[in-house]
Each structure stands twice: as structure tokens, then as C-alpha cells.
Design a protein around this motif. Structure first.
Motif, short mmCIF file in Angstrom:
data_model
loop_
_atom_site.label_atom_id
_atom_site.label_comp_id
_atom_site.label_asym_id
_atom_site.label_seq_id
_atom_site.Cartn_x
_atom_site.Cartn_y
_atom_site.Cartn_z
N ASP A 51 -126.35 -44.12 66.38
CA ASP A 51 -126.36 -42.54 66.79
C ASP A 51 -125.76 -42.70 68.05
O ASP A 51 -126.57 -41.83 68.72
CB ASP A 51 -127.43 -41.91 66.29
CG ASP A 51 -127.12 -40.43 66.18
OD1 ASP A 51 -125.99 -40.33 65.60
OD2 ASP A 51 -128.18 -39.67 66.27
N SER A 63 -123.57 -41.14 70.88
CA SER A 63 -122.38 -40.33 71.11
C SER A 63 -122.39 -39.98 72.59
O SER A 63 -123.38 -39.88 73.36
CB SER A 63 -122.97 -39.02 70.41
OG SER A 63 -122.91 -39.20 68.88
N ARG A 94 -117.87 -51.20 62.90
CA ARG A 94 -118.92 -50.06 62.87
C ARG A 94 -119.28 -49.64 61.62
O ARG A 94 -118.53 -50.06 60.46
CB ARG A 94 -118.47 -48.88 63.87
CG ARG A 94 -117.28 -48.18 63.18
CD ARG A 94 -116.93 -46.84 64.11
NE ARG A 94 -115.46 -46.27 63.65
CZ ARG A 94 -114.57 -46.24 63.89
NH1 ARG A 94 -114.14 -46.96 65.16
NH2 ARG A 94 -113.46 -45.42 63.49
N ASP A 103 -118.76 -40.27 68.73
CA ASP A 103 -119.49 -39.76 68.17
C ASP A 103 -120.51 -40.19 67.04
O ASP A 103 -119.94 -40.77 66.11
CB ASP A 103 -118.53 -38.63 67.47
CG ASP A 103 -119.65 -37.55 66.66
OD1 ASP A 103 -120.43 -36.89 67.34
OD2 ASP A 103 -119.22 -37.17 65.51
N ARG A 104 -121.73 -40.38 67.25
CA ARG A 104 -122.74 -40.89 66.19
C ARG A 104 -122.28 -42.36 65.81
O ARG A 104 -122.43 -42.82 64.51
CB ARG A 104 -122.82 -40.19 65.19
CG ARG A 104 -122.91 -38.51 65.39
CD ARG A 104 -123.59 -37.89 64.46
NE ARG A 104 -125.10 -38.17 63.86
CZ ARG A 104 -125.73 -37.65 63.04
NH1 ARG A 104 -125.58 -36.60 62.52
NH2 ARG A 104 -127.05 -38.07 63.01
N LEU A 105 -121.77 -43.28 66.77
CA LEU A 105 -121.46 -44.65 66.49
C LEU A 105 -122.76 -45.54 66.24
O LEU A 105 -123.79 -45.31 66.70
CB LEU A 105 -120.44 -45.15 67.64
CG LEU A 105 -119.93 -46.36 67.53
CD1 LEU A 105 -118.72 -46.20 66.55
CD2 LEU A 105 -119.43 -46.86 68.77
N THR A 106 -122.59 -46.16 64.92
CA THR A 106 -123.64 -46.79 64.59
C THR A 106 -123.40 -48.15 64.27
O THR A 106 -122.23 -48.49 63.15
CB THR A 106 -124.61 -46.16 63.55
OG1 THR A 106 -125.01 -45.05 63.80
CG2 THR A 106 -125.65 -46.91 62.93
N GLY A 153 -119.80 -43.49 62.45
CA GLY A 153 -119.42 -42.83 63.41
C GLY A 153 -117.78 -43.12 63.74
O GLY A 153 -117.07 -43.56 63.10
N THR A 154 -117.69 -42.11 64.77
CA THR A 154 -115.89 -42.00 65.18
C THR A 154 -115.65 -42.50 66.57
O THR A 154 -116.61 -42.11 67.52
CB THR A 154 -115.51 -40.83 64.69
OG1 THR A 154 -115.98 -39.81 65.59
CG2 THR A 154 -115.60 -40.49 63.30
#
Length: 493
Positions: free
Chosen positions: A268, A270, A302, A258-261, A305-306
Motif C-alpha cells: 500500500d 502511495s 506488482r 497509488d497503493r502499490l503492493t 496498485g497503479t
């Protein structure tokens, strides 16, 4: 121009080549085909002066030659681009190109300006924008391969041997390389081209020599030869389907991103991967796909995000936590990131499960060997002894060791980055069959691949990245080469 006549070579009890003959002619591109372990790399190393044949001769312009080492072969005009880059990571790109042959100025000092200028000329010839002063450390596989190509071209070679040079290149980079190879051929060079991508053999080469189990099978014109006929010569049997995708029942979400950056790399991102699914992450080289995989697994930190595995949120930058949660990562560069090359097959397979192999304070050698033997049988590994160093295996068998190392952990989610890069069609089909079977057994698979037919043939869904962003999600039934490439190049409507 250069020939092998009845060449044989053995390493202990392993017969690598047996009475193989091959002729390379000026102005011709000649393909060398065969499965991993067929003897192609040994043949190349004999041409390069790394190995001496046990029997037979190397002929240069019809005269017998004995190369006492690679320097002799290079002086004779033989340049080799190997499958795996051989870089000095702490030197610059230009220094890597001219290592041992630095241009000299007055007083014998290295002329760094001339070295940079010549490197820039080589990259301009290749049509790529690499900085000659950039450190080699941190270069992508694609860029490392381009440096190797420039190094070979800098030697004004009469014979250019390309051992899997396109394995990690994008379509545009392959086209540029083929343009260079064609120009060299037109200038009278002999080109020996080795690739597991059969389309490239048919596109570039006029003749093809096939090896199987170290033995010469045929040398023949490419014109009039079909893909199926060439595969049959390579493997000695009909291969069957190359992409044996099984229908699988899709279950619950196993991996949620989710929304990894990661600043400056990707933004972002996902997506979800469910049990029973093979989800492909596609895009051009440099789009950020491998970096996303490394960040999910915790190799890279990261910025936002998660990541969740089976609903369990993973801490940032912790591969140990990722493994404990049931995540496994087969990396793109198996030699540098996936294996300890000087260690044995059994030690490499067992290294991810040392706790389970422990008997009191020590590792049980018998348990380690039993585990390795079990996975070697399951993956149809070709090897001499389990105690042999993994470095002696062919590329395809090394890839199987990496897969065995991670599958032995019993993962919930398997991330495979370029799972069939640099391996032959027979092993490729075996890997595809394995991935399909794992998915049908309920494993969630995230596959990163630059091989578009592989993506289309194996994926239930395709996620397309472009310049660090996820730009499209395409289900299997709507996926075509055109719409995947349109999304990857930013031309999607």
C-alpha cells in the motif's frame, strides 16, 4: 607488519601509482583516502597479489615479498574485502565463504556440517542472522558484503584490508563491523580501511594516508586533522558545498504511485513526485525502498496498485513502457544492473537510445561516439578512450556512465537508487550538483539513499519506509536526523 616502499604501477599510458609508500602496523587501523581514480584500488590489488608493482617493493615483516597471485597473499595472512562483492550466485552462503577451502571429512569428502557450523560461528561473531544454507543468488548488496566479510575473517588474517565494506550497510551493521574491526585490532591485526565516508575514517582509524592522482600526499595521525583538511588533501582544492541544493519551482505531478503492493515485500505505497522536486525515499536497509523503485520501473511485477507518469498509466512489469513514458532508473548495483562491464563506454551510454542511433538497418558508430562524447564532457568523465571497456573506470566514473546512459534519453522522471554509493567526496558533490540542476530544469527526481546527510541536504520532501510500509512524509524544513531515524525505526510518535 606489511608495507609498500616506493611502489609504482601503470596500465598502458595510465599511471595508477607513482612511488607510493605505506606502512601498516600491528594493532592499528589505518585509513586510505582519496578520490575515485586516485589509485586506492590498484594499491589494494597489489597488496592482495592481483597486480605486481612495476617498481618498488612489498615488505612483509620487513622482508621483501613477491606475491605471484592472490593465493600467495592469502597464505601470507592478507585478506581483502573488496568494494564490489564477488559471489558465486548458484552456491550457498557457506560454500561461498569456504570456496576452494572446504573442510574435509573421511575419504576426503566435503564436510558440509562442519562448513555450516563454521559459517554460523562467523555470522554470530559478526552479529548477523544469515542462513549458511541460503543460496547466494538474490542476496541484497548488504548481505553479500557481510558474506565477503565472513570469508575474510575465516582466513585468520593478520592484515585485513577493507575496501568500502560499509557502502551498502545500515547504521547497525556498520557498528557491528566496526566492533569486529576493533576486536581484530586489539588481537594484533593490522587493518587498512578505505571509505568515502569521512566520519567512518575519523571514528575507526588512528592514521590516514592520502593519495591524489596516484601520488602519495601525506600519512598522518587522524587526531588533530579536520574534515576540511582531509578533503583538501584528497581533491587538491576547497570543495565548496557538498549539498548544492538549488531552489526550484515545483510544478505539476510527474509521477503518481497509488497503493502499490508486492506481496511479502511492500504494501500500500502511495506518493507523488512533482516537476522540480527531489523526493527522497529513506529508511533502513531492507525496508523495501529499492524494491518499490524496481516495481515502479517494471523490473518486478506488482500485485496491486497503479503507476502514472504525466497522467499516463503504465502497464505492470514493462520497463519498455516505462522508458517510453519518460521514466529512467539508475539502479543500486551499477556493475550488475546498470552497466555491461565488458562493453565500451560509448556502447554503455548509447544502449538506451539505439533507435535514435540507427542509420537504416545498422547502428551508426559515429553517432554513438558523438553521443557518448557529449555526455562524457557534460558529466566531467575521466577516461582514456571512449572505446575502452567501462570495467577499467573507477567507481565514480562508472556511476557517471550510468547517469549519462539514462539522462541521454531525456527522461521526465529520474529514479536514482543510492546515487553516490562508493564514490568519493569530489564526485559526490558533482552528482549532487547535477541532480540539483536537473530538478531546477523541471525534472522530477526520486532519490533513494542510505546516506542520511545526503537525504537531508538534497531532498525537498522525505518519504520514510519501515518494513515495507510508507510511515512518514517529512518536508525539508522540518527534517532532522532524529525524526527521520525515529520514523525509520518505528519510534515516531
Amino acid at each position: 607488519m606489511l608495507a609498500l616502499a616506493g611502489v609504482s604501477k601503470a596500465f598502458g599510458a595510465v599511471r595508477a601509482l607513482h612511488e607510493v609508500s605505506l606502512g601498516l602496523y600491528a594493532g592499528e587501523a589505518h585509513a586510505l583516502a582519496g578520490e575515485n581514480g586516485a589509485g586506492k584500488s590498484t594499491l589494494v590489488k597489489i597488496l592482495a597479489g592481483v597486480h605486481r608493482p612495476d617498481a618498488g617493493q612489498v615488505l612483509l615483516d620487513g622482508e621483501p615479498m613477491e606475491f605471484s597471485g592472490p593465493a600467495d597473499a592469502q597464505r601470507a595472512g592478507v585478506a581483502v574485502i573488496y568494494q564490489e562483492p564477488t559471489m558465486f550466485p548458484d552456491l550457498s552462503v557457506a560454500e561461498n565463504i569456504f570456496i576452494g577451502r572446504h573442510p574435509r571429512g573421511r575419504l576426503g569428502r566435503i564436510d558440509r556440517a562442519a562448513m555450516r557450523a563454521r559459517s554460523a560461528e562467523l555470522f554470530a561473531r559478526l552479529g548477523v542472522a544469515l542462513d549458511p544454507e541460503q543460496p547466494a543468488r538474490g542476496l541484497s548488496i548488504a548481505d553479500q558484503q557481510l558474506v565477503e566479510i565472513a570469508k575474510a575473517l575465516s582466513r585468520d588474517a593478520r592484515v585485513l584490508v577493507m575496501d568500502e565494506p560499509t557502502a551498502a550497510l545500515s547504521g547497525n551493521e556498520v557498528a557491528r563491523l566496526f566492533g569486529v574491526a576493533e576486536a581484530l585490532r586489539e588481537q594484533g591485526c593490522a587493518v587498512l580501511f578505505i571509505s568515502h565516508r569521512l566520519d567512518e575514517i575519523f571514528e575507526l582509524c588512528g592514521r590516514v594516508t592520502t593519495l591524489r592522482d596516484g601520488t602519495w600526499i601525506a600519512s598522518e595521525p587522524v587526531a588533530g586533522l579536520t574534515h576540511d583538511e582531509l578533503v583538501r588533501r584528497m581533491v587538491g582544492r576547497d570543495l565548496g558545498t557538498l549539498y548544492p541544493k538549488q531552489d526550484a519551482r515545483v510544478g505539476e505531478v510527474a509521477l503518481r504511485v497509488d497503493r502499490l503492493t508486492r506481496e511479502g515485500v511492500f504494501t500500500d505505497v502511495s506518493f507523488e513526485v512533482r516537476r522540480g522536486e527531489i523526493v527522497a525515499l529513506a529508511g533502513l536497509v531492507g525496508a523495501g525502498r529499492s524494491e518499490v523503485a524496481r516495481t515502479i520501473f517494471g523490473v518486478d511485477r506488482r500485485d496491486a496498485g497503479t503507476v502514472e507518469v504525466n497522467g499516463r498509466r503504465l502497464p505492470a512489469a514493462s520497463p519498455t513502457a516505462a522508458m517510453s513514458a519518460g521514466l529512467a532508473l539508475v539502479p543500486e548495483d551499477r556493475r550488475r544492473q546498470g552497466l555491461v562491464m565488458e562493453h565500451s563506454i560509448e556502447r554503455n551510454i548509447g544502449i538506451t537510445g539505439l533507435k535514435r542511433l540507427r542509420r537504416g538497418p545498422v547502428i551508426s558508430r559515429s553517432a554513438e561516439r558523438d553521443r557518448a562524447r557529449d555526455w562524457a564532457i557534460r558529466l566531467h568523465l575521466r577516461f582514456g578512450r571512449l572505446s575502452d571497456a567501462v570495467d577499467v573506470l573507477s567507481g565514480g566514473n562508472q556511476q557517471k556512465v550510468v547517469l549519462g546512459k539514462w539522462l541521454s534519453t531525456g527522461p521526465e522522471v529520474l529514479i536514482v537508487d543510492e546515487p553516490t554509493r562508493g564514490i568519493d567526496v569530489g564526485t559526490k558533490a558533482e552528482v549532487h550538483r547535477l541532480l540539483s540542476r536537473l530538478a531546477s530544469d523541471g525534472l522530477a527526481v526520486l532519490m533513494i539513499s542510505s546516506d542520511l546527510p545526503e537525504v537531508l541536504g538534497m531532498a525537498d520532501r522525505i518519504l520514510v519506509m519501515q518494513e515495507g510500509r510508507l510511515v512518514a512524509e517529512i518536508p525539508r524544513e522540518r527534517a532532522t536526523e532524529e525524526n527521520v531515524m525515529s520514523a525509520a525505526t518505528g519510534r515516531a510518535s
